[in-house]
Design a protein around this motif. Structure first.
Motif, PDB file in Angstrom:
ATOM      1  N   TYR A  10      16.176  60.990  30.204  1.00  0.00           N
ATOM      2  CA  TYR A  10      15.064  61.934  30.278  1.00  0.00           C
ATOM      3  C   TYR A  10      15.480  63.281  29.694  1.00  0.00           C
ATOM      4  O   TYR A  10      14.700  63.933  28.986  1.00  0.00           O
ATOM      5  N   ALA A  11      16.709  63.697  29.993  1.00  0.00           N
ATOM      6  CA  ALA A  11      17.203  64.970  29.468  1.00  0.00           C
ATOM      7  C   ALA A  11      17.288  64.939  27.947  1.00  0.00           C
ATOM      8  O   ALA A  11      16.872  65.893  27.270  1.00  0.00           O
ATOM      9  N   ALA A  12      17.808  63.839  27.401  1.00  0.00           N
ATOM     10  CA  ALA A  12      17.933  63.720  25.946  1.00  0.00           C
ATOM     11  C   ALA A  12      16.560  63.763  25.283  1.00  0.00           C
ATOM     12  O   ALA A  12      16.372  64.382  24.232  1.00  0.00           O
ATOM     13  N   PHE A  13      15.589  63.093  25.901  1.00  0.00           N
ATOM     14  CA  PHE A  13      14.239  63.086  25.348  1.00  0.00           C
ATOM     15  C   PHE A  13      13.643  64.492  25.375  1.00  0.00           C
ATOM     16  O   PHE A  13      13.044  64.948  24.396  1.00  0.00           O
ATOM     17  N   ALA A  14      13.804  65.203  26.499  1.00  0.00           N
ATOM     18  CA  ALA A  14      13.259  66.557  26.620  1.00  0.00           C
ATOM     19  C   ALA A  14      13.855  67.494  25.579  1.00  0.00           C
ATOM     20  O   ALA A  14      13.156  68.294  24.951  1.00  0.00           O
ATOM     21  N   GLN A  53      12.561  66.778  22.127  1.00  0.00           N
ATOM     22  CA  GLN A  53      11.192  67.239  21.948  1.00  0.00           C
ATOM     23  C   GLN A  53      11.097  68.769  21.962  1.00  0.00           C
ATOM     24  O   GLN A  53      10.000  69.315  21.856  1.00  0.00           O
ATOM     25  N   ARG A  54      12.265  69.417  22.128  1.00  0.00           N
ATOM     26  CA  ARG A  54      12.323  70.880  22.157  1.00  0.00           C
ATOM     27  C   ARG A  54      11.542  71.458  23.331  1.00  0.00           C
ATOM     28  O   ARG A  54      10.914  72.521  23.247  1.00  0.00           O
ATOM     29  N   TRP A  55      11.580  70.742  24.458  1.00  0.00           N
ATOM     30  CA  TRP A  55      10.926  71.249  25.656  1.00  0.00           C
ATOM     31  C   TRP A  55      11.837  72.251  26.352  1.00  0.00           C
ATOM     32  O   TRP A  55      13.071  72.135  26.307  1.00  0.00           O
ATOM     33  N   ASP A  56      11.253  73.200  27.027  1.00  0.00           N
ATOM     34  CA  ASP A  56      11.999  74.128  27.864  1.00  0.00           C
ATOM     35  C   ASP A  56      12.229  73.410  29.191  1.00  0.00           C
ATOM     36  O   ASP A  56      11.313  73.303  30.021  1.00  0.00           O
ATOM     37  N   LEU A  61      24.208  67.779  25.052  1.00  0.00           N
ATOM     38  CA  LEU A  61      22.788  68.073  25.020  1.00  0.00           C
ATOM     39  C   LEU A  61      22.510  69.572  25.078  1.00  0.00           C
ATOM     40  O   LEU A  61      21.600  70.073  24.412  1.00  0.00           O
ATOM     41  N   LYS A  62      23.299  70.287  25.878  1.00  0.00           N
ATOM     42  CA  LYS A  62      23.084  71.736  25.958  1.00  0.00           C
ATOM     43  C   LYS A  62      23.379  72.393  24.617  1.00  0.00           C
ATOM     44  O   LYS A  62      22.679  73.309  24.188  1.00  0.00           O
ATOM     45  N   ALA A  63      24.426  71.916  23.949  1.00  0.00           N
ATOM     46  CA  ALA A  63      24.776  72.484  22.645  1.00  0.00           C
ATOM     47  C   ALA A  63      23.689  72.201  21.618  1.00  0.00           C
ATOM     48  O   ALA A  63      23.359  73.055  20.788  1.00  0.00           O
ATOM     49  N   VAL A  64      23.104  70.992  21.689  1.00  0.00           N
ATOM     50  CA  VAL A  64      22.017  70.647  20.769  1.00  0.00           C
ATOM     51  C   VAL A  64      20.847  71.595  20.979  1.00  0.00           C
ATOM     52  O   VAL A  64      20.243  72.096  20.023  1.00  0.00           O
ATOM     53  N   ALA A  65      20.519  71.846  22.249  1.00  0.00           N
ATOM     54  CA  ALA A  65      19.411  72.760  22.555  1.00  0.00           C
ATOM     55  C   ALA A  65      19.700  74.163  22.031  1.00  0.00           C
ATOM     56  O   ALA A  65      18.843  74.805  21.418  1.00  0.00           O
ATOM     57  N   GLY A  78      17.911  76.894  19.223  1.00  0.00           N
ATOM     58  CA  GLY A  78      17.369  78.178  19.660  1.00  0.00           C
ATOM     59  C   GLY A  78      16.660  78.161  21.001  1.00  0.00           C
ATOM     60  O   GLY A  78      15.876  79.067  21.312  1.00  0.00           O
ATOM     61  N   TYR A  79      16.913  77.149  21.833  1.00  0.00           N
ATOM     62  CA  TYR A  79      16.322  77.134  23.160  1.00  0.00           C
ATOM     63  C   TYR A  79      17.384  76.698  24.164  1.00  0.00           C
ATOM     64  O   TYR A  79      18.551  76.491  23.793  1.00  0.00           O
ATOM     65  N   GLU A  80      17.005  76.548  25.435  1.00  0.00           N
ATOM     66  CA  GLU A  80      17.998  76.346  26.487  1.00  0.00           C
ATOM     67  C   GLU A  80      17.689  75.106  27.302  1.00  0.00           C
ATOM     68  O   GLU A  80      16.533  74.756  27.512  1.00  0.00           O
ATOM     69  N   PHE A  81      18.760  74.445  27.749  1.00  0.00           N
ATOM     70  CA  PHE A  81      18.635  73.344  28.700  1.00  0.00           C
ATOM     71  C   PHE A  81      19.592  73.612  29.851  1.00  0.00           C
ATOM     72  O   PHE A  81      20.751  73.979  29.641  1.00  0.00           O
TER      73      PHE A  81
END
Length: 513
Positions: free
Chosen positions: A357-361, A364-367, A390-394, A398-401
């Motif tokens: 679920y985290a990878a999908f979010a 999808q560039r979800w916050d 995953l955090k590094a990808v976010a 330019g956004y945060e996980f």
């Protein structure tokens, strides 16, 4: 160092499904080493290139390759009707093919595999049918074959126990399958398509791996398409087990064949113009593959669109979402801090599936954020999310996980903390007592091991009452108590403070007051 060539020679059939003579296989390219006779419907060759330029002895490299090059097992055609087979006619078709099985139909190849597994030579087997003594010996051969096929099939089929019986009357061979629970043999061709698919797969892979189920690269096209849902989930378990000693690669369009607990294994094949690309992850720019992933996660296109416009908090399951929603509502009704209205809770099915679920979010560039229990399973999920970067990808986009752990976020002073541990231990224990009609006391709970109240209660439940903890059953009791809570003061001691601290931590992670 190696070039591989594969010459396809799939069996040909006429309009009525009868095997036709196939064109002869082309000769292997010059200096090609013949290899890979277990590739059903295929032959493969490899050759060593540039060995001399690298200062290597070509013969020694070839010798090493023959011993170490992986064995590819391509299982593409699962056709196996299970109907009776005339062994003398099968032998005649094999003789006409010069012993080359790759030119035979998938049905014929499967029957020959059955005979191979039983260590039966078809020439010898047919010859034995001509004499009384030979037929008696053949009865022992077929019983041994039946026992071995049953044993090997059971290793790959966990739904129920099935016994196989190879019956031979003159030149006619029939295969019977008997479910232990029913106790009556049924001819294989009368079993479901899904069951016959599983039989074909199990026997072919047993044959290809010499019964060891290891050191193979197993390639499957659309496995499980004929199986019902529980059969598909069992098949995923089989693949997971086989992956300990093999590489398993399969294509699928079935959401149920996507293992949600292993998002790092997913590759999406995309077609753009005349080019193919492979995406590592669970996000595609194309609608068709995303429909499969969204279905696997229980999403519809409407829900996916809504989530994309909200702050998303992934929780471990529906129980977590229900409990947190109730507590948030009570806190807000008492002018205290609950979960921000701008945050939408999205329940994963378990902590092991939360990384999917985290990878999908993130894709999808979800916050988004994920809230995990502070226990072994939660820590494992956190570690997998970290390994997938995953955090590094976010951050690169330019956004945060965020990854939040229940213990630190709620301030509960325990080594292990799950959603139930927001409440006093005696609250959960009493709900269990009412659900099961028993009387577990605080003094009965073990003091060593995990500090999770659910695990401590389950330990007593198993040791004293021989039962496993069903959290859904307990949740029913909890919800009845929840319905009696009308204001913050109705909450058990300390719950308002603990849950408020949790909600403040979640809100703050999304930069809400």
């Amino acid at each position: 160092l190696f070039d591989f060539a594969r010459i396809e020679q799939a069996p040909q059939e006429d309009a009525e499904g009868n095997a036709m003579a196939a064109d002869p296989l082309p000769e292997p390219p010059e200096k090609m080493e013949i290899w890979g006779w277990r590739n059903y419907g295929y032959k493969s060759w490899f050759k060593v290139v540039e060995a001399e330029a690298l200062g290597l002895d070509e013969e020694k490299v070839c010798e090493w390759a023959r011993e170490n090059v992986p064995k590819f097992v391509l299982i593409q055609d699962y056709a196996f009707s299970g109907t009776q087979v005339e062994l003398d006619q099968l032998k005649a078709r094999l003789d006409r093919a010069g012993g080359d099985r790759s030119t035979l139909s998938a049905e014929d190849q499967t029957i020959l595999i059955v005979l191979d597994l039983a260590d039966i030579d078809i020439d010898d087997f047919v010859a034995k049918g001509a004499t009384a003594e030979g037929r008696t010996t053949r009865q022992f051969d077929k019983r041994a074959a039946s026992a071995f096929l049953t044993q090997q099939f059971q290793k790959l089929w966990t739904q129920k126990k099935v016994r196989f019986d190879i019956d031979i009357d003159g030149p006619t061979l029939n295969v019977f399958a008997e479910d232990e629970a029913i106790g009556f043999p049924v001819r294989l061709h009368r079993r479901s398509t899904g069951f016959r698919w599983y039989v074909s797969f199990a026997w072919k892979f047993t044959h290809a791996s010499d019964g060891e189920f290891e050191n193979c690269i197993l390639l499957l096209e659309e496995p499980g398409v004929h199986l019902h849902y529980s059969g598909q989930r069992d098949l995923l378990g089989v693949f997971d087990s086989l992956s300990e000693n093999n590489t398993v690669l399969y294509t699928t369009h079935l959401a149920s064949m996507v293992d949600q607990s292993a998002p790092e294994r997913v590759r999406i094949v995309e077609s753009t113009g005349k080019h193919l690309s492979l995406t590592h992850g669970v996000v595609s720019k194309q609608r068709a593959p995303m429909a499969v992933i969204e279905s696997a996660l229980g999403l519809t296109s409407d829900l996916s669109g809504m989530l994309g416009n909200r702050k998303v908090l992934i929780v471990e399951g529906g129980t977590d979402a229900l409990i947190l929603s109730k507590l948030s509502g009570l806190l807000k009704s008492g002018d205290r801090v609950g979960l921000s209205d701008q945050i939408y809770m999205w329940p994963a099915q378990t902590s092991t599936k939360a990384p999917m679920y985290a990878a999908f979010a993130i894709g999808q560039r979800w916050d988004a954020a994920v809230l995990l229990d502070t226990d072994d399973a939660g820590n494992t999920a956190k570690e997998k999310i970290s390994e997938m970067q995953l955090k590094a990808v976010a951050e690169d986009e330019g956004y945060e996980f965020r990854v939040l752990m229940m213990g630190a976020a709620s301030g509960v002073k325990k080594t292990d903390v799950a959603i139930e541990d927001i409440f006093p231990d005696n609250f959960f224990r009493e709900c269990v007592n009412r659900a099961y009609g028993i009387m577990i006391q605080d003094s009965d709970l073990p003091a060593d091991g995990s500090t999770l109240i659910a695990k401590r209660v389950e330990s007593v439940l198993k040791n004293r009452h021989g039962r496993s903890l069903d959290k859904k059953l307990v949740l029913t009791e909890m919800l009845q108590v929840f319905d009696s809570w009308q204001k913050v003061d109705d909450l058990p001691d300390g719950v308002a403070e603990t849950s408020e601290k949790l909600f403040k931590a979640v809100n703050a992670s999304f930069n809400f007051e």
